[in-house]
Design an enzyme around this catalytic site. Sequence first.
Site, PDB file in Angstrom:
ATOM      1  N   ARG A   1       0.825  -1.293   0.115  1.00 26.18           N
ATOM      2  CA  ARG A   1      -0.034  -0.032  -0.252  1.00 26.18           C
ATOM      3  C   ARG A   1       0.561   1.405  -0.036  1.00 26.18           C
ATOM      4  NH1 ARG A   1      -1.619   1.825   4.845  1.00 26.18           N
ATOM      5  NH2 ARG A   1      -2.592  -0.422   5.028  1.00 26.18           N
TER       6      ARG A   1
ATOM      7  N   ASP B   1      -5.831  21.803 -10.641  1.00 25.44           N
ATOM      8  CA  ASP B   1      -6.050  20.681 -10.936  1.00 25.44           C
ATOM      9  C   ASP B   1      -5.738  20.709 -12.625  1.00 25.44           C
ATOM     10  OD1 ASP B   1      -7.735  18.721 -12.379  1.00 25.44           O
ATOM     11  OD2 ASP B   1      -9.485  19.027 -11.499  1.00 25.44           O
TER      12      ASP B   1
ATOM     13  N   TYR C   1     -14.320  21.282 -11.976  1.00 21.61           N
ATOM     14  CA  TYR C   1     -14.993  19.764 -12.312  1.00 21.61           C
ATOM     15  C   TYR C   1     -15.938  19.407 -11.138  1.00 21.61           C
ATOM     16  CZ  TYR C   1     -14.708  14.737 -12.656  1.00 21.61           C
ATOM     17  OH  TYR C   1     -15.375  13.607 -13.334  1.00 21.61           O
TER      18      TYR C   1
ATOM     19  N   LYS D   1      -7.503  10.327 -17.816  1.00 23.35           N
ATOM     20  CA  LYS D   1      -7.382  11.540 -19.244  1.00 23.35           C
ATOM     21  C   LYS D   1      -6.093  11.363 -20.268  1.00 23.35           C
ATOM     22  CE  LYS D   1     -11.254  12.779 -17.407  1.00 23.35           C
ATOM     23  NZ  LYS D   1     -11.258  13.645 -16.076  1.00 23.35           N
TER      24      LYS D   1
END
Length: 395
Positions: A61, A186, A114, A211
């Site tokens: 992790r 962002d 967003y 993206k």
Amino acid sequence: MKEPQKPPKQSRRPDTEVVELGRNPAEQFGFVNTPVYRGSTVLFPTMESLEALDQQYVYGRRGTPTQQALQDAICALEGGSLTLLTPSGLSAITASLLAFTKTGAHVLVSDSVYGPTRRFCDNVLTQFGVETTYYDPLIGGDIAQLMRAETTAVFTESPGSLTFEVQDLPAIGEAAHANGAVVILDNTWATPLYFKPFSHGVDVSIQSATKYIGGHADALLGTITAVGSAAEQVHACHGDLGLCPGSEDVFLSLRGLRTLGARLERHARSALELAHWLKGREEVIDIIYPALEGDAGHAIWSRDFSGAPGLFSIVLKPVPKKALAAMLDGLEVFGMGYSWGGYESLILPFDAAPVRSATTWATEGPALRLHVGLEDIRDMQQDLHLGFERMAASS
Ligand SMILES: *Cc1c(COP(=O)(O)O)cnc(C)c1O
């Protein structure tokens, strides 16, 4: 493998960097790519070493060589001091906001942000007593007037990925820092190839690697990159939240990164050409794309960015809904769906009005967001041309 003596590394240009960064074949028996390391447990050779956690990897992790390879590459591209990965772009956003808020804090968030970022502020941050004020994305240095003593973060997205307002980030950064607040950006639209966040007043830059980094619509991933003390704060919060992406998605993002420079160049070229073509169509009344001269964001975009990828919006003359549906339903090159940044062209009808509170969004006719993919531009034009004809026929 014995490494030959090599001269010191020269500085590289971005298209070379995406090919070279985060890759060390000598560590992988000469294989070009870092493979998918799957793993939870990492073994320690001695009790002393286990107690001291004195090796590079301690638990799945907390990182694997696959993750480290992508982190190193993104960190160098963005120009930060630390990059962390999360399972989605949205979790990169929510972890960043959580890292800089506590009960009683106040955050400033762009009105053009967003949608799910906004929902997180309204639905989750409020539960912890964190207040959000939405600001006009064109506010610039006047954001100083919205700062309060308890303002800890400004969350920006430039340009907004639906309505494409370009923000004056250096001015926003100056006002935020004077108030002791961090600026979170962002950076998904521009990617670090087209916008360097940390030389423009930003402290934390997130990307939805889903993206352009991944680039093939087959993986979900988020990145958080930070500098200075902001990096320490993000690191602690990220670890406490237990955010770790799947190895396969990290591998696919690394693989996507290798062609980012070439893909973006093509997306950019086709998008500009298509935008000019759409400008000449009588069905279109507005094109919202900072790369176009005459666009409201063009001046700041030219000053701060080094490119514009394949995502922009257009506004059509008013038409009945069924005429718009006739256009969209019959498209074959442009697919209809959420997300963007893959190799394929997409189109999305939208109305930003319901997700605004500090500004108003009103258009005469329907708005469409286009993601200009890697197909031949003539096929895209033909597809849209036939679409406009179907629209006219059913108007
Ligand atoms: C898609 C997107 C996100 C969220 O990314 P996911 O990986 O889908 O969670 C965040 N910001 C912007 C601008 C996006 O377009």
